[in-house]
Design an enzyme around this catalytic site. Sequence first.
Site, PDB file in Angstrom:
ATOM      1  N   GLY A  86     -13.593 -10.269   0.098  1.00 32.97           N
ATOM      2  CA  GLY A  86     -14.024 -11.471   0.854  1.00 32.97           C
ATOM      3  C   GLY A  86     -13.732 -12.994   0.789  1.00 32.97           C
ATOM      4  N   ARG A 129     -17.436   4.740   8.208  1.00 26.12           N
ATOM      5  CA  ARG A 129     -17.115   2.996   8.531  1.00 26.12           C
ATOM      6  C   ARG A 129     -17.488   3.400  10.497  1.00 26.12           C
ATOM      7  NH1 ARG A 129     -12.022   2.568   6.476  1.00 26.12           N
ATOM      8  NH2 ARG A 129     -12.188   2.515   4.059  1.00 26.12           N
ATOM      9  N   SER A 182       0.992  -1.017  -0.118  1.00 22.93           N
ATOM     10  CA  SER A 182       0.083   0.274   0.104  1.00 22.93           C
ATOM     11  C   SER A 182       1.325   1.294   0.420  1.00 22.93           C
ATOM     12  CB  SER A 182      -0.283  -0.047   0.959  1.00 22.93           C
ATOM     13  OG  SER A 182      -1.284   0.931   1.667  1.00 22.93           O
ATOM     14  N   HIS A 228     -12.907  -2.667  -2.143  1.00 23.69           N
ATOM     15  CA  HIS A 228     -12.126  -2.515  -1.238  1.00 23.69           C
ATOM     16  C   HIS A 228     -12.817  -2.430  -0.550  1.00 23.69           C
ATOM     17  CE1 HIS A 228      -9.506   1.291  -1.078  1.00 23.69           C
ATOM     18  NE2 HIS A 228      -9.771   1.043   0.300  1.00 23.69           N
ATOM     19  N   TYR A 237      -2.299   6.504  -5.328  1.00 24.70           N
ATOM     20  CA  TYR A 237      -4.015   6.938  -4.862  1.00 24.70           C
ATOM     21  C   TYR A 237      -2.998   7.663  -5.659  1.00 24.70           C
ATOM     22  CZ  TYR A 237      -4.959   4.423  -1.444  1.00 24.70           C
ATOM     23  OH  TYR A 237      -5.948   3.236   0.005  1.00 24.70           O
ATOM     24  N   LYS A 247      -7.240  -0.395  -9.774  1.00 23.01           N
ATOM     25  CA  LYS A 247      -7.689  -1.557  -8.772  1.00 23.01           C
ATOM     26  C   LYS A 247      -9.224  -0.811  -8.392  1.00 23.01           C
ATOM     27  CE  LYS A 247      -6.938  -3.334  -3.929  1.00 23.01           C
ATOM     28  NZ  LYS A 247      -7.479  -2.413  -3.185  1.00 23.01           N
TER      29      LYS A 247
END
Length: 508
Positions: A411, A268, A209, A378, A233, A354
């Site tokens: 997942g 979140r 990352s 994500h 990013y 992505k």
Amino acid sequence: MLRASFSTVARHAAQPRIQLSTAAAKAAPTIKVEVNNAGPSAAELKEERKETMTKAAAAKTSGKSGWQKFVSGVLDVIRPACAAVHTPVMKVLDAPSRRRVQKAASVEDLRIAAEKRMHAMCYGYLAGGADEEVALRRSVDCYKDVELRHAVLHGVGHGEVDPSTTILGHEAKLPFFVTSCAGQRMFHADGEVATAKAAEKHGVRMALSQLTTSTFEDVREAAPTSAKCLQLYVWRDRALLKEVLDRAKEVGFTSLALTADFSWVGNRERETKTGFTVPPSYSVQQCVDAARSPAWTFDFMSRVPYGYKAVPDADFPAESLVDFIAQQMKPEFDWKDAEWLCQEWGDTGPVALKGVARGEDAKRWLDIGGKVIWVSNHGGRQLESSVAPFDVLPEVRKAVGPDVEVIMDGGVRRGIDVVKALARGADSVACGRAYLYGLAAGGFEGVDKALTLLSKDVHLAMGLLGCRTVAELKARGPEFMLHKQNSSFVYDNGTGLQPYFGAPPSKI
Ligand SMILES: Cc1cc2nc3c(=O)[nH]c(=O)nc-3n(C[C@H](O)[C@H](O)[C@H](O)COP(=O)(O)O)c2cc1C
């Protein structure tokens, strides 16, 4: 205690109105956002940026409450003493978690071990999704909609299964890899380096990352073969981004993943509930939770506070830089920025997009020079109710055809999920929480265990299905996959995602 919040970075990015205390607001720096070619030289810009970062860090520190300053001051004083006794103390404090990791029979067991070891607010950050977590749950559950009709008497013996494949231009022993996840030293003090070592041991590829808390050099040293992909990013300051790209090339990264689904940042709720703040507020809740997770807390107290190591010249703890990074995130970034990134990377290696969830976007990426499509939501952390990557995978595959590399994540908790995704059209599968749970539960040993479990599952499922290679698995997928209907959308034999009104197709 916790030194920084990546979700705070995220939230700031989503809501440019950054809230600082009065003192901090006075000292708040103006972040330079554009690079004017006719303006100052690169060296001058670099100096200016350093100054901006220094001011941002100072503003963050002076914005702390008296109580926060007091507690963080005490922690700074006792850190060397904690570090001196770190090894023997951690041996004792970490014993229960080590046992749990050794006994773990599934990623779910590692999740439980992680939850028990971690500070509650960090666990909330790791495990949580957006809003009510509908997207997160669906992304995990969707694999169960697919049943497999196995072949018998297929004659595939032990040792004949070869799950190797090519990922982002490199041979990989396994068709899944560890994906880019921010701030791993927040989960375990060994962070990305522990992940990298375990990936290298298994011949598993790793994407790092841009919000890494370990340096590029340390990660590449720990995984010279595996860690070849850097996730990025599009930051506002292109000169800064260019510096990151140049460093990435120098260090030996050969591919990029442009994360495109994080410009606005998801809500979140779990973090609100667990009282996640940055810097820590040292509230009663945070202190009680710290006492409840002694191994995590002591480990954290004895190590050097982590920083954002991808940011050049940023010699500050991460908590001091969150505002700077947040302002670098560019919610309005678009296809032009993406094209610029591809051009800057040149022919160093493939660039993946992505966060793709539509065939149309996948095609446009190829049109502007991108090479690889990465289907992802994500981890269900961004858009609530976003479609599960596994559900949308056939549409994306159909849009780009059989020859374009398609990666999928979201997942995956078992090797059988990897096998289903490959059979459904992915060339490889990225895992996030599956290995992060291992990392949080036991550092290197935990990631090692997660990768062992996933690898064993993949071999076993391929053997039971009678598929010797990934190519065979992909070719025979339509023959052995049966679809149950739990989503309100179905993939309807080649026509894309359709609303589900009646009996589902029996075969995909
Ligand atoms: C704690 C955490 C941090 C993440 N940080 C990043 C990041 O820095 N960059 C990125 O592209 N994706 C990030 N992601 C998303 C993952 O790369 C990946 O898309 C997602 O975790 C896949 O879902 P899974 O966790 O269910 O496997 C993060 C995910 C988690 C859980």
